[in-house]
Design a protein around this motif. Structure first.
Motif, mmCIF file in Angstrom:
data_model
loop_
_atom_site.group_PDB
_atom_site.id
_atom_site.type_symbol
_atom_site.label_atom_id
_atom_site.label_comp_id
_atom_site.label_asym_id
_atom_site.label_seq_id
_atom_site.Cartn_x
_atom_site.Cartn_y
_atom_site.Cartn_z
ATOM 1 N N UNK A 169 -8.040 -170.541 -44.372
ATOM 2 C CA UNK A 169 -7.203 -171.235 -43.386
ATOM 3 C C UNK A 169 -8.052 -171.822 -42.267
ATOM 4 N N UNK A 170 -9.116 -171.139 -41.880
ATOM 5 C CA UNK A 170 -10.032 -171.672 -40.863
ATOM 6 C C UNK A 170 -10.705 -172.928 -41.396
ATOM 7 N N UNK A 171 -11.123 -172.872 -42.655
ATOM 8 C CA UNK A 171 -11.782 -174.036 -43.261
ATOM 9 C C UNK A 171 -10.819 -175.216 -43.352
ATOM 10 N N UNK A 172 -9.601 -174.992 -43.819
ATOM 11 C CA UNK A 172 -8.627 -176.081 -43.947
ATOM 12 C C UNK A 172 -8.289 -176.693 -42.588
ATOM 13 N N UNK A 173 -8.098 -175.840 -41.589
ATOM 14 C CA UNK A 173 -7.811 -176.349 -40.241
ATOM 15 C C UNK A 173 -8.984 -177.164 -39.702
ATOM 16 N N UNK A 174 -10.191 -176.660 -39.897
ATOM 17 C CA UNK A 174 -11.380 -177.383 -39.447
ATOM 18 C C UNK A 174 -11.542 -178.709 -40.157
ATOM 19 N N UNK A 175 -11.276 -178.704 -41.457
ATOM 20 C CA UNK A 175 -11.386 -179.934 -42.247
ATOM 21 C C UNK A 175 -10.353 -180.968 -41.787
ATOM 22 N N UNK A 176 -9.142 -180.511 -41.533
ATOM 23 C CA UNK A 176 -8.085 -181.417 -41.072
ATOM 24 C C UNK A 176 -8.416 -181.991 -39.698
ATOM 25 N N UNK A 177 -8.927 -181.141 -38.815
ATOM 26 C CA UNK A 177 -9.269 -181.612 -37.481
ATOM 27 C C UNK A 177 -10.450 -182.584 -37.543
#
Length: 72
Positions: A24-32
């Protein structure tokens, strides 16, 4: 989006998200990061470089920061 909003977005971005074991941290970072890249098209590259590189200087150790600088 204003340049101030862009700067706030960059300053809230976790530069190390790509190293996280938490999906979830990776997905949020990727989206941002994708949002940052899209918004960067709205402003002069000099402003983008100044804002992004300042974030790198504040967040990363001195020897590593230049490796992450905005290159355009």
């Amino acid at each position: 989006m204003t340049l101030d909003e862009f700067e706030k977005l960059v300053n809230s971005h976790d530069l190390t998200y790509d190293y996280s074991d938490d999906g979830s941290v990776w997905r949020n970072g990727q989206a941002q990061y994708a949002k940052i890249m899209e918004a960067s098209k709205l402003f002069p590259v000099e402003d983008i470089r100044r804002i992004w590189n300042a974030k790198c200087d504040k967040t990363l150790i001195a020897d590593e920061a230049p490796r992450w600088y905005w290159k355009d």
